[in-house]
Motif scaffolding. Sequence first.
Motif, PDB file in Angstrom:
ATOM      1  N   ASP A 109       4.352  19.213  -0.174  1.00 28.39           N
ATOM      2  CA  ASP A 109       4.459  20.572   0.376  1.00 28.39           C
ATOM      3  C   ASP A 109       4.666  21.598  -0.740  1.00 28.39           C
ATOM      4  O   ASP A 109       4.116  22.704  -0.704  1.00 28.39           O
ATOM      5  CB  ASP A 109       5.611  20.661   1.373  1.00 28.39           C
ATOM      6  N   ARG A 112       1.425  22.100  -2.542  1.00 28.32           N
ATOM      7  CA  ARG A 112       0.507  22.869  -1.710  1.00 28.32           C
ATOM      8  C   ARG A 112       0.896  24.345  -1.708  1.00 28.32           C
ATOM      9  O   ARG A 112       0.045  25.232  -1.777  1.00 28.32           O
ATOM     10  CB  ARG A 112       0.512  22.318  -0.290  1.00 28.32           C
ATOM     11  N   LEU A 113       2.206  24.627  -1.630  1.00 34.10           N
ATOM     12  CA  LEU A 113       2.670  26.005  -1.657  1.00 34.10           C
ATOM     13  C   LEU A 113       2.333  26.667  -2.991  1.00 34.10           C
ATOM     14  O   LEU A 113       1.893  27.815  -3.036  1.00 34.10           O
ATOM     15  CB  LEU A 113       4.187  26.052  -1.420  1.00 34.10           C
ATOM     16  N   ALA A 115      -0.129  25.924  -4.974  1.00 30.64           N
ATOM     17  CA  ALA A 115      -1.571  26.166  -5.003  1.00 30.64           C
ATOM     18  C   ALA A 115      -1.931  27.392  -4.157  1.00 30.64           C
ATOM     19  O   ALA A 115      -2.756  28.222  -4.544  1.00 30.64           O
ATOM     20  CB  ALA A 115      -2.316  24.934  -4.498  1.00 30.64           C
ATOM     21  N   ASP A 116      -1.286  27.514  -2.979  1.00 25.93           N
ATOM     22  CA  ASP A 116      -1.555  28.667  -2.104  1.00 25.93           C
ATOM     23  C   ASP A 116      -1.148  29.971  -2.777  1.00 25.93           C
ATOM     24  O   ASP A 116      -1.861  30.979  -2.695  1.00 25.93           O
ATOM     25  CB  ASP A 116      -0.797  28.516  -0.791  1.00 25.93           C
ATOM     26  N   LEU A 117       0.029  29.969  -3.440  1.00 23.59           N
ATOM     27  CA  LEU A 117       0.501  31.169  -4.119  1.00 23.59           C
ATOM     28  C   LEU A 117      -0.426  31.556  -5.259  1.00 23.59           C
ATOM     29  O   LEU A 117      -0.696  32.733  -5.491  1.00 23.59           O
ATOM     30  CB  LEU A 117       1.932  30.966  -4.631  1.00 23.59           C
ATOM     31  N   GLU A 119      -3.608  30.918  -5.422  1.00 23.07           N
ATOM     32  CA  GLU A 119      -4.835  31.453  -4.815  1.00 23.07           C
ATOM     33  C   GLU A 119      -4.618  32.881  -4.327  1.00 23.07           C
ATOM     34  O   GLU A 119      -5.468  33.749  -4.499  1.00 23.07           O
ATOM     35  CB  GLU A 119      -5.264  30.558  -3.654  1.00 23.07           C
ATOM     36  N   GLN A 120      -3.454  33.144  -3.708  1.00 21.79           N
ATOM     37  CA  GLN A 120      -3.147  34.487  -3.235  1.00 21.79           C
ATOM     38  C   GLN A 120      -3.068  35.472  -4.395  1.00 21.79           C
ATOM     39  O   GLN A 120      -3.525  36.611  -4.288  1.00 21.79           O
ATOM     40  CB  GLN A 120      -1.826  34.493  -2.464  1.00 21.79           C
ATOM     41  N   SER A 123      -6.482  36.334  -5.466  1.00 19.06           N
ATOM     42  CA  SER A 123      -7.112  37.218  -4.487  1.00 19.06           C
ATOM     43  C   SER A 123      -6.592  38.640  -4.626  1.00 19.06           C
ATOM     44  O   SER A 123      -7.354  39.607  -4.536  1.00 19.06           O
ATOM     45  CB  SER A 123      -6.842  36.697  -3.064  1.00 19.06           C
TER      46      SER A 123
END
Length: 236
Positions: A109, A112-113, A115-117, A119-120, A123
Amino acid sequence: MSQIEQFGNSITMTSSEIAELTGKLHKHVIRDIRGMIDALEKDGPVLGHREVLDARGYTENFYLDRELTEVLILGYSVPLRLKVIRRLHELEQVVTCHAPAIIPQTLPDALRLAADLAEQNSSLQLVVAEQAPKVRALEVLTETAGAICITDAAKQVGMQPKALFQWLQENRWIYRRAGSSRWLAYQPRLQQGVLVHKLKVLGVDDESGQQRVAEQVLVTRKGLARLGEKLAGRVA
């Protein structure tokens, strides 16, 4: 008092708050929203809005997501657009501050968090890069709203218009194209925000019936301050 709702990840603004910010009558804002939705629905269903009716069946409020709010205010004046955009930023900050923190409980988790951060963040950097020209365009429009012609600028700095035109030409603020009597601003002066171009209607063509327009050089408030400094000898 605004009511914060969300369509997906986007905050909303009510028609009544838009009316309050812009100084328009609420019924006129509702009229503008209906016109916008009717125009957009020609290309298919329009998402991102909700209409709330009162007990009599009349529209009490529209809720618009950020995208529709921005589309709506494109038809309003620059100062009014700026008020609404600032309010949108405030609402986004409120939603962000009250968003629950996500604490990963396991290593997968956490990865994954992360990686999400990442990516954000990428962006957001792309959004900032894409919005930069639009932000600059808004700044230029705001400067244009307070800009004045060179003749009026001459009065402000205590010079004869002819003398100021000559000074601006000699110091590479303005120039004329070969065979033209119209003044234009040098590109660096436009980028500095001291001069702007504004389309001026010259009249209507007798044959085509189309308006004849030309660019007119205007001095911005920033340019007027700069001229005052230069002509007073405080800036080399």
